[in-house]
Write a protein that holds these residues in place. Structure first.
Motif, PDB file in Angstrom:
ATOM      1  N   SER A  77      -2.073  13.158   6.477  1.00  0.00           N
ATOM      2  CA  SER A  77      -2.260  14.534   5.753  1.00  0.00           C
ATOM      3  C   SER A  77      -3.550  15.171   6.239  1.00  0.00           C
ATOM      4  CB  SER A  77      -2.207  14.181   4.364  1.00  0.00           C
ATOM      5  OG  SER A  77      -1.325  13.469   3.854  1.00  0.00           O
ATOM      6  N   GLY A 101       3.432   5.589   0.467  1.00  0.00           N
ATOM      7  CA  GLY A 101       3.452   6.591   1.488  1.00  0.00           C
ATOM      8  C   GLY A 101       2.219   6.233   2.423  1.00  0.00           C
ATOM      9  N   GLY A 105      -2.719   5.102   6.878  1.00  0.00           N
ATOM     10  CA  GLY A 105      -3.235   4.230   5.963  1.00  0.00           C
ATOM     11  C   GLY A 105      -4.969   5.043   5.563  1.00  0.00           C
ATOM     12  N   ASP A 122       4.738   1.446   2.230  1.00  0.00           N
ATOM     13  CA  ASP A 122       5.698   2.536   3.178  1.00  0.00           C
ATOM     14  C   ASP A 122       6.695   1.847   3.267  1.00  0.00           C
ATOM     15  OD1 ASP A 122       4.404   4.914   4.833  1.00  0.00           O
ATOM     16  OD2 ASP A 122       6.324   4.084   5.674  1.00  0.00           O
ATOM     17  N   ALA A 148       8.040  -1.433   1.519  1.00  0.00           N
ATOM     18  CA  ALA A 148       9.109  -1.366   0.418  1.00  0.00           C
ATOM     19  C   ALA A 148       9.462   0.168   0.193  1.00  0.00           C
ATOM     20  CB  ALA A 148       8.406  -1.678  -0.932  1.00  0.00           C
ATOM     21  N   GLY A 150       8.821   2.774  -2.145  1.00  0.00           N
ATOM     22  CA  GLY A 150       8.151   3.060  -3.139  1.00  0.00           C
ATOM     23  C   GLY A 150       8.501   3.936  -4.301  1.00  0.00           C
ATOM     24  N   VAL A 221       6.101  15.480   4.097  1.00  0.00           N
ATOM     25  CA  VAL A 221       7.240  14.887   4.520  1.00  0.00           C
ATOM     26  C   VAL A 221       7.952  14.160   3.358  1.00  0.00           C
ATOM     27  CG1 VAL A 221       6.663  14.380   7.044  1.00  0.00           C
ATOM     28  CG2 VAL A 221       6.454  12.411   5.006  1.00  0.00           C
ATOM     29  N   PRO A 222       9.363  14.325   3.347  1.00  0.00           N
ATOM     30  CA  PRO A 222      10.155  13.860   2.250  1.00  0.00           C
ATOM     31  C   PRO A 222      10.197  12.393   1.856  1.00  0.00           C
ATOM     32  CG  PRO A 222      11.668  14.307   3.837  1.00  0.00           C
ATOM     33  CD  PRO A 222      10.265  14.583   4.624  1.00  0.00           C
ATOM     34  N   LEU A 224      11.882   9.308   1.052  1.00  0.00           N
ATOM     35  CA  LEU A 224      13.409   9.169   1.535  1.00  0.00           C
ATOM     36  C   LEU A 224      13.641   7.581   0.678  1.00  0.00           C
ATOM     37  CD1 LEU A 224      13.219   9.866   5.511  1.00  0.00           C
ATOM     38  CD2 LEU A 224      14.262  11.110   3.514  1.00  0.00           C
TER      39      LEU A 224
HETATM   40  N1  SAH Z   1      -0.858   8.916   3.081  1.00  0.00           N
HETATM   41  C1  SAH Z   1      -0.730   9.065   4.442  1.00  0.00           C
HETATM   42  C2  SAH Z   1       0.377  10.101   4.895  1.00  0.00           C
HETATM   43  C3  SAH Z   1       1.690   9.942   4.464  1.00  0.00           C
HETATM   44  S1  SAH Z   1       3.139  10.771   5.319  1.00  0.00           S
HETATM   45  C4  SAH Z   1      -1.901   8.953   5.096  1.00  0.00           C
HETATM   46  O1  SAH Z   1      -3.042   8.924   4.730  1.00  0.00           O
HETATM   47  O2  SAH Z   1      -1.789   8.734   6.549  1.00  0.00           O
HETATM   48  C5  SAH Z   1       4.210  10.081   4.186  1.00  0.00           C
HETATM   49  C6  SAH Z   1       4.745   8.522   4.259  1.00  0.00           C
HETATM   50  O3  SAH Z   1       5.467   8.241   3.190  1.00  0.00           O
HETATM   51  C7  SAH Z   1       5.314   8.172   5.685  1.00  0.00           C
HETATM   52  O4  SAH Z   1       4.650   7.230   6.423  1.00  0.00           O
HETATM   53  C8  SAH Z   1       6.742   7.581   5.127  1.00  0.00           C
HETATM   54  O5  SAH Z   1       7.248   6.782   6.029  1.00  0.00           O
HETATM   55  C9  SAH Z   1       6.401   7.400   3.656  1.00  0.00           C
HETATM   56  N2  SAH Z   1       7.602   7.294   2.743  1.00  0.00           N
HETATM   57  C10 SAH Z   1       8.604   8.137   2.707  1.00  0.00           C
HETATM   58  N3  SAH Z   1       9.564   7.978   1.727  1.00  0.00           N
HETATM   59  C11 SAH Z   1       9.008   6.666   1.295  1.00  0.00           C
HETATM   60  C12 SAH Z   1       9.538   5.748   0.104  1.00  0.00           C
HETATM   61  N4  SAH Z   1      10.670   5.800  -0.496  1.00  0.00           N
HETATM   62  N5  SAH Z   1       8.805   4.650  -0.030  1.00  0.00           N
HETATM   63  C13 SAH Z   1       7.686   4.380   0.806  1.00  0.00           C
HETATM   64  N6  SAH Z   1       7.165   5.084   1.847  1.00  0.00           N
HETATM   65  C14 SAH Z   1       7.805   6.385   2.044  1.00  0.00           C
END
Ligand code: SAH
Length: 230
Positions: A77, A101, A105, A122, A148, A150, A221-222, A224
Motif C-alpha cells: 500500500s 492481508g 509485511g 495472507d 489462511a 483471513g 485489491v479484493p 478473495l
Molecule cells: N498490507 C500489505 C498490503 C496488502 S495487499 C502490505 O503492507 O504490503 C492485500 C493482501 O491481501 C494480498 O497480499 C492478498 O493476498 C491478501 N488477501 C486477499 N484476500 C485475502 C483473504 N481472504 N485472506 C487473507 N489474505 C487475503
C-alpha cells in the motif's frame, strides 16, 4: 551515470548518508502533508524501512508515496494510506492486533511498533513466508504470520483489540465483527467496485452493537475466498 558511480564509491560515504537522510525527511514530510500527524505512528514509520519490503525493480521507489507491485499480483500500500489506517486504529501498547492481508509485511511491521502482538494472515503462502523472513531478519519477534483465508479471522486467537483489513470486501466479514473485543476498533475498505472503495471504521460498542464511520475513499485489491495457488 556519473552520479550513481559517485554514490557507490565507498570514499563518498557521507554523501550517500545525507542523500538517505534527505530521502527519509521527504518520506516523513509527505506523510505529514497527507494527514498522518500521530507522532507515535510517524515514529514507527521512521523506524521501519519500507525499502526492506520492496524488492527488485521497484526498490528504488520505496520512499515515494505510492503503492508498488509485489509478488503474487498484489501490492504494497501507499505509505500515507498505511499511516492513516494505522492512525485510525488508535492502538495502545497492550493491544493484540489482527491484520488480514500480510502482502509485503510492511503494514504488520508498522503495527508491531505500536502493539503488544500482531497476528497477520495472507491467503498466499509465498507472501506470508517472505514477510516472515523479513520480520526475522529485522528482529520483529512480536509478529505471528500465518497462511489462511483471513475473512474467517483467527478464532483460536480471538478476541482482538484491533483488526485491520488491507483488502476490500463488499461488507465487513461477520467472523471479523464477532472476533472484535467490545470497545475494539476495526478499519477496513468496503465497496462493490474494484476501482474505488470506502475506508470505514467499525467500533464495537456492545455485545451486538457496532458504530460505523466512513473515513475516505481508497483503492485496495479484493479480499478473495480460500487460499491462493502459491
Ligand atoms: N498490507 C500489505 C498490503 C496488502 S495487499 C502490505 O503492507 O504490503 C492485500 C493482501 O491481501 C494480498 O497480499 C492478498 O493476498 C491478501 N488477501 C486477499 N484476500 C485475502 C483473504 N481472504 N485472506 C487473507 N489474505 C487475503
Amino acid at each position: 551515470m556519473t552520479c550513481s558511480m559517485r554514490s557507490g564509491d565507498s570514499n563518498e560515504g557521507p554523501v550517500t548518508m545525507s542523500a538517505e537522510a534527505e530521502q527519509k525527511m521527504q518520506f516523513l514530510f509527505a506523510l505529514r502533508s497527507r494527514g498522518v500527524t500521530d507522532e507515535a505512528v510517524l515514529k514507527a514509520m521512521e523506524r521501519i524501512d519500507r525499502g526492506a519490503f520492496v524488492r527488485g525493480v521497484f526498490a528504488e521507489r520505496a520512499y515515494e508515496d505510492m503503492p508498488l507491485p509485489i509478488a503474487c499480483g498484489q501490492t504494497i500500500s501507499q505509505p500515507s494510506v498505511v499511516g492513516l489506517m494505522t492512525q485510525a486504529l488508535k492502538i495502545s501498547p497492550r493491544d493484540k492486533v489482527l491484520e488480514v492481508g500480510t502482502g509485503s509485511g510492511y503494514q504488520a511491521a508498522i503495527l508491531s511498533q505500536l502493539a503488544r502482538r500482531v497476528y497477520t494472515v495472507d491467503r498466499h503462502r509465498r507472501l506470508a513466508q517472505s514477510a516472515q523472513a523479513i520480520f526475522t531478519e529485522l528482529g520483529l519477534s512480536t509478529i505471528i504470520t500465518m497462511t489462511a483465508d483471513g475473512s474467517h479471522g483467527l478464532p483460536e486467537q480471538a478476541p482482538f483489540d484491533r483488526i485491520l483489513v488491507t483488502a476490500a470486501a463488499e461488507d465487513p466479514p461477520g467472523p471479523l465483527l464477532a472476533q472484535l473485543k467490545i470497545g475494539g476498533i476495526m478499519i477496513l475498505p468496503v465497496g462493490q467496485s474494484d476501482t474505488v472503495q470506502t475506508l470505514i471504521r467499525v467500533t464495537r460498542t456492545g455485545e451486538t452493537s457496532y458504530d460505523y464511520d466512513e473515513l475516505r475513499q481508497v483503492r485496495f485489491v479484493p479480499l478473495l475466498e480460500g487460499l491462493g495457488q502459491d
